[in-house]
Design a protein around this motif. Sequence first.
Motif, PDB file in Angstrom:
ATOM      1  N   ALA A 160     -15.019   6.334  12.904  1.00 12.17           N
ATOM      2  CA  ALA A 160     -15.621   7.112  12.034  1.00 12.17           C
ATOM      3  C   ALA A 160     -16.209   8.426  12.713  1.00 12.17           C
ATOM      4  O   ALA A 160     -16.103   9.509  12.122  1.00 12.17           O
ATOM      5  N   ILE A 161     -16.869   8.086  13.740  1.00 13.73           N
ATOM      6  CA  ILE A 161     -17.550   9.230  14.601  1.00 13.73           C
ATOM      7  C   ILE A 161     -16.458  10.114  15.051  1.00 13.73           C
ATOM      8  O   ILE A 161     -16.744  11.346  14.659  1.00 13.73           O
ATOM      9  N   GLU A 162     -15.376   9.693  15.543  1.00 18.55           N
ATOM     10  CA  GLU A 162     -14.414  10.380  16.317  1.00 18.55           C
ATOM     11  C   GLU A 162     -13.653  11.234  14.946  1.00 18.55           C
ATOM     12  O   GLU A 162     -13.229  12.580  15.564  1.00 18.55           O
ATOM     13  N   ALA A 163     -13.654  10.642  13.959  1.00 16.17           N
ATOM     14  CA  ALA A 163     -12.873  11.541  13.087  1.00 16.17           C
ATOM     15  C   ALA A 163     -13.758  12.877  12.455  1.00 16.17           C
ATOM     16  O   ALA A 163     -13.320  13.981  12.068  1.00 16.17           O
ATOM     17  N   GLN A 164     -15.187  12.633  12.938  1.00 15.42           N
ATOM     18  CA  GLN A 164     -15.903  13.771  12.248  1.00 15.42           C
ATOM     19  C   GLN A 164     -16.036  14.937  13.554  1.00 15.42           C
ATOM     20  O   GLN A 164     -16.455  16.008  13.043  1.00 15.42           O
ATOM     21  N   LEU A 165     -15.920  14.388  14.854  1.00 18.24           N
ATOM     22  CA  LEU A 165     -16.148  15.503  15.754  1.00 18.24           C
ATOM     23  C   LEU A 165     -15.389  16.788  15.825  1.00 18.24           C
ATOM     24  O   LEU A 165     -16.105  17.616  16.226  1.00 18.24           O
ATOM     25  N   PRO A 166     -14.215  16.740  15.469  1.00 15.76           N
ATOM     26  CA  PRO A 166     -13.457  18.046  15.335  1.00 15.76           C
ATOM     27  C   PRO A 166     -14.105  19.147  14.349  1.00 15.76           C
ATOM     28  O   PRO A 166     -13.964  20.226  14.784  1.00 15.76           O
ATOM     29  N   ASN A 167     -15.238  18.557  13.515  1.00 13.04           N
ATOM     30  CA  ASN A 167     -15.510  19.554  12.626  1.00 13.04           C
ATOM     31  C   ASN A 167     -16.624  20.282  13.184  1.00 13.04           C
ATOM     32  O   ASN A 167     -17.385  21.353  12.832  1.00 13.04           O
ATOM     33  N   TYR A 168     -17.055  19.773  14.579  1.00 11.13           N
ATOM     34  CA  TYR A 168     -18.021  20.308  15.070  1.00 11.13           C
ATOM     35  C   TYR A 168     -17.585  21.134  16.298  1.00 11.13           C
ATOM     36  O   TYR A 168     -18.585  21.253  17.414  1.00 11.13           O
TER      37      TYR A 168
END
Length: 328
Positions: A109-117
């Motif tokens: 779940a964390i890795e899925a959000q990282l590209p947004n940052y």
Amino acid sequence: MARRGKKPKGRPVNGWVVLDKPKGMGSTDAVAKLKWLYFAQKAGHAGTLDPLASGMLPIALGDATKTVPFVMDGRKVYRFSVRWGAETTTDDTEGPVTRSSELRPSREAIEAQLPNYVGEISQVPPAFSAIKIAGERAYDLAREGETVEIAPRTVEVLRLEIVEQPDDDTTVLEAECGKGTYVRAIARDLGRDLGCFGHVVELRRVSVGAFAEDDMVPLDDLLEAAEEGREELDAEAIESGAKPRVVDFAPLDEYLIAPEAALADIYEVLLSDEQASRVLSGNPVILRGRDAPVFCDEAFATGHGRLIALGAIEEGSFKPKRVFGGRG
């Protein structure tokens, strides 16, 4: 008759000391400590590091202070631990918890959000930060209980990745970012996007501009070097309360890095002895050679075995703007 300028106090020592700042020490205190240790005439740092953070704090001595902007504008790498389940007023461990959650995010779940940052992102700096609002530091206003409204700003994050996940409550991340990026804000916003909240519990800077992790020196090593160079007092001097001075700075100077190390990302002009003398007097010099650039907004010149000047290349000539150790 012209008045003579007051002679600067201290040694005319020039160079960078890449301090591994210990947790709990402020950046201003660190600069003062090294200026005192080196008995330097001038000192400054490239990029404030919070007292709660540890790691790289490049400190410039003497003429190296003229290269500080080039380091401050460079990329920085931070390694930080995020504790999930709580958001605080300061986005770290100093402030009280304002929101909490029983939810804990999976690594996926964390890795899925990282590209947004990654890339150019909009970020609201923490309320407890050095941002100025109407001439006042945000953290001063926040500590006085005032509501701090900071406008979003665009920052650049080149890389954001998970280093490790030691337990369900904690994730260690590493970010490579541009000037003005707050990793505490990344932790806060990431926690909100994951629906679990989060704050930074450990923060370490491992790289700034051209300086790498291997360049860092712990404060204890510098203190030991200073002790090596202290004079030995006789019994009478000790009894009178005299304090031994550093009389041999060679052990400390071993940790100095040349001022031009900060300029690795800009064009270098190699000067002959004759050209170096002209530049030291503030004069431009024509660049020879097939590969010599005609125009370059930022360049530095070396000669006589050291950094000579900062300047620009215009119409095939190097024009000094700041001269080191000469007139101008």
